[in-house]
Design an enzyme around this catalytic site. Sequence first.
Site, PDB file in Angstrom:
ATOM      1  CG  HIS A 256      48.872  21.074 -44.323  1.00 42.35           C
ATOM      2  ND1 HIS A 256      48.965  19.724 -44.147  1.00 42.35           N
ATOM      3  CD2 HIS A 256      47.764  21.471 -43.639  1.00 42.35           C
ATOM      4  CE1 HIS A 256      47.972  19.319 -43.388  1.00 42.35           C
ATOM      5  NE2 HIS A 256      47.218  20.351 -43.064  1.00 42.35           N
TER       6      HIS A 256
ATOM      7  CB  CYS B 137      48.948  20.687 -40.230  1.00 39.79           C
ATOM      8  SG  CYS B 137      47.339  20.100 -39.738  1.00 39.79           S
TER       9      CYS B 137
ATOM     10  CG  ASN C 261      44.475  17.841 -42.864  1.00 44.74           C
ATOM     11  OD1 ASN C 261      45.628  17.509 -42.627  1.00 44.74           O
ATOM     12  ND2 ASN C 261      43.922  18.935 -42.364  1.00 44.74           N
TER      13      ASN C 261
HETATM   14  O1  UT7 Z   1      45.061  21.113 -41.348  1.00 43.90           O
HETATM   15  C1  UT7 Z   1      44.524  22.296 -40.870  1.00 43.90           C
HETATM   16  C2  UT7 Z   1      43.179  22.088 -40.380  1.00 43.90           C
HETATM   17  N1  UT7 Z   1      42.041  22.171 -41.191  1.00 43.90           N
HETATM   18  C3  UT7 Z   1      41.730  23.020 -42.188  1.00 43.90           C
HETATM   19  O2  UT7 Z   1      42.540  23.660 -42.751  1.00 43.90           O
HETATM   20  C4  UT7 Z   1      40.297  23.122 -42.578  1.00 43.90           C
HETATM   21  C5  UT7 Z   1      39.990  24.502 -43.014  1.00 43.90           C
HETATM   22  N2  UT7 Z   1      38.602  24.650 -43.381  1.00 43.90           N
HETATM   23  C6  UT7 Z   1      38.030  24.059 -44.429  1.00 43.90           C
HETATM   24  O3  UT7 Z   1      38.657  23.331 -45.168  1.00 43.90           O
HETATM   25  C7  UT7 Z   1      36.568  24.369 -44.711  1.00 43.90           C
HETATM   26  O4  UT7 Z   1      36.160  25.420 -43.880  1.00 43.90           O
HETATM   27  C8  UT7 Z   1      35.636  23.150 -44.531  1.00 43.90           C
HETATM   28  C9  UT7 Z   1      35.885  22.160 -45.636  1.00 43.90           C
HETATM   29  C10 UT7 Z   1      35.892  22.508 -43.173  1.00 43.90           C
HETATM   30  C11 UT7 Z   1      34.189  23.601 -44.611  1.00 43.90           C
HETATM   31  O5  UT7 Z   1      33.948  24.248 -45.829  1.00 43.90           O
HETATM   32  P1  UT7 Z   1      33.158  25.637 -45.853  1.00 43.90           P
HETATM   33  O6  UT7 Z   1      33.012  26.006 -47.251  1.00 43.90           O
HETATM   34  O7  UT7 Z   1      33.917  26.578 -44.939  1.00 43.90           O
HETATM   35  O8  UT7 Z   1      31.759  25.221 -45.271  1.00 43.90           O
HETATM   36  P2  UT7 Z   1      31.020  25.753 -43.969  1.00 43.90           P
HETATM   37  O9  UT7 Z   1      31.740  25.280 -42.735  1.00 43.90           O
HETATM   38  O10 UT7 Z   1      30.787  27.218 -44.108  1.00 43.90           O
HETATM   39  O11 UT7 Z   1      29.649  24.984 -44.086  1.00 43.90           O
HETATM   40  C12 UT7 Z   1      28.748  25.245 -45.127  1.00 43.90           C
HETATM   41  C13 UT7 Z   1      27.554  24.325 -44.971  1.00 43.90           C
HETATM   42  C14 UT7 Z   1      26.969  24.338 -43.564  1.00 43.90           C
HETATM   43  O12 UT7 Z   1      25.558  24.255 -43.697  1.00 43.90           O
HETATM   44  P3  UT7 Z   1      24.655  25.569 -43.547  1.00 43.90           P
HETATM   45  O13 UT7 Z   1      24.929  26.090 -42.168  1.00 43.90           O
HETATM   46  O14 UT7 Z   1      25.102  26.485 -44.638  1.00 43.90           O
HETATM   47  O15 UT7 Z   1      23.280  25.012 -43.732  1.00 43.90           O
HETATM   48  C15 UT7 Z   1      27.483  23.067 -42.956  1.00 43.90           C
HETATM   49  O16 UT7 Z   1      26.625  22.555 -41.955  1.00 43.90           O
HETATM   50  O17 UT7 Z   1      27.943  22.974 -45.224  1.00 43.90           O
HETATM   51  C16 UT7 Z   1      27.515  22.142 -44.141  1.00 43.90           C
HETATM   52  N3  UT7 Z   1      28.453  21.034 -44.001  1.00 43.90           N
HETATM   53  C17 UT7 Z   1      28.332  19.896 -44.708  1.00 43.90           C
HETATM   54  N4  UT7 Z   1      27.429  19.493 -45.613  1.00 43.90           N
HETATM   55  C18 UT7 Z   1      27.605  18.265 -46.158  1.00 43.90           C
HETATM   56  C19 UT7 Z   1      29.552  20.951 -43.212  1.00 43.90           C
HETATM   57  N5  UT7 Z   1      30.155  19.769 -43.390  1.00 43.90           N
HETATM   58  C20 UT7 Z   1      29.410  19.090 -44.307  1.00 43.90           C
HETATM   59  C21 UT7 Z   1      29.546  17.839 -44.910  1.00 43.90           C
HETATM   60  N6  UT7 Z   1      28.617  17.467 -45.830  1.00 43.90           N
HETATM   61  N7  UT7 Z   1      30.551  16.988 -44.635  1.00 43.90           N
END
Ligand code: UT7
Length: 328
Positions: free
Chosen positions: A255, A114, A285
Amino acid sequence: MSKNIKIVGVGSYLPEKILTNLDLQKTVDTSDEWIRTRTGIRERRIAREDQASSDLAVEAAKIALQKASLKPEEIDLILVATITPDMFFPSTACIVQDKLGAKNAAALDISAACSGFIYGLVVSHSLICQGQYKKVLLIAAETLSKITDWEDRSTCVLLGDGAGAVVLAPSDSGKEGLLASTLGAIGSAGNLLYLPGGGSRNPTTHQTVDKKLHYLKMQGNDLFKLAVKSLVEAAENVIQKAKIKPQDIDLFIPHQANIRIINASAKRIGIPMDRVYINVDRYGNTSAASIPIALDEALREGKIKKGDLILLDAFGGGLTWGACLLRW
Ligand code: UT7
């Protein structure tokens, strides 16, 4: 030798196909509400089956060249930032050179995920200021949809396809150009965002495909914290180097990975949200392409005027990070 660079043409290209959160809701266990509130994304663009990154790159480049009133033969260097090259080799830059008919240009890909556009801008600045090249076509093009596991809800909702391009030339006016820049990498955190299969570590076999090693892997949560830290530190670095204040910045183009990362970074840097360009809601993204796509849109929307101070800031797989402060 020249004092600085100027951006003489900007262009972008987004594939026509729109994939909405509601569409994704039908194929993976997710919801429009989850995606919107956790990422700010509403929809993203998806390349056609017959479109590779070079095809998107060429469309963006043609517009940038037209804006610069330059013919492809006048370009002496093509840089393509991408983590989704058409193939391992030849480089996507060579494929673009051929498709454009830019027969006098050297061609090279940049792999910095990125942060690729920022890395490309800094490299172009050095090469132009040293007098090595005069007209550089810097493109960032990604077809992340092709390396996405469409059954993995933790990544497939985040990514999109697109391309952005700029034409760079020497500037001796002393008024415009790159005021300050910083680049960095945290190789030890490479396992937070990577594509394990297909390279010399895990050459493609039936097993690597069965294990889905040809798809992008991400540990979003750990990445999130490092993302905000890197964006803020990179921004503070260039603000300090250029001896300006955050309030002097007319437009912040970060970004576009997640609206929560953008909000948190802008707040910590000290830039009000009405000076932050956001299009993550429409494109998700798009990795290296996100900043030049946003730059092109901001220009077309009249959000950038001559003399404005623009902060570009990125982080991504590698991990890599970087920021550029531009005087338009
Ligand atoms: O370009 C550079 C690369 N990428 C990034 O910069 C991404 C950086 N990270 C993020 O943007 C965020 O961490 C995410 C959007 C990927 C995830 O958000 P989060 O608030 O950190 O969520 P999490 O990973 O802590 O997940 C929370 C919950 C989990 O369930 P449990 O374990 O709490 O029951 C996940 O399994 O949300 C669940 N989850 C989803 N639920 C519905 C993960 N993906 C999804 C989804 N839909 N698509």
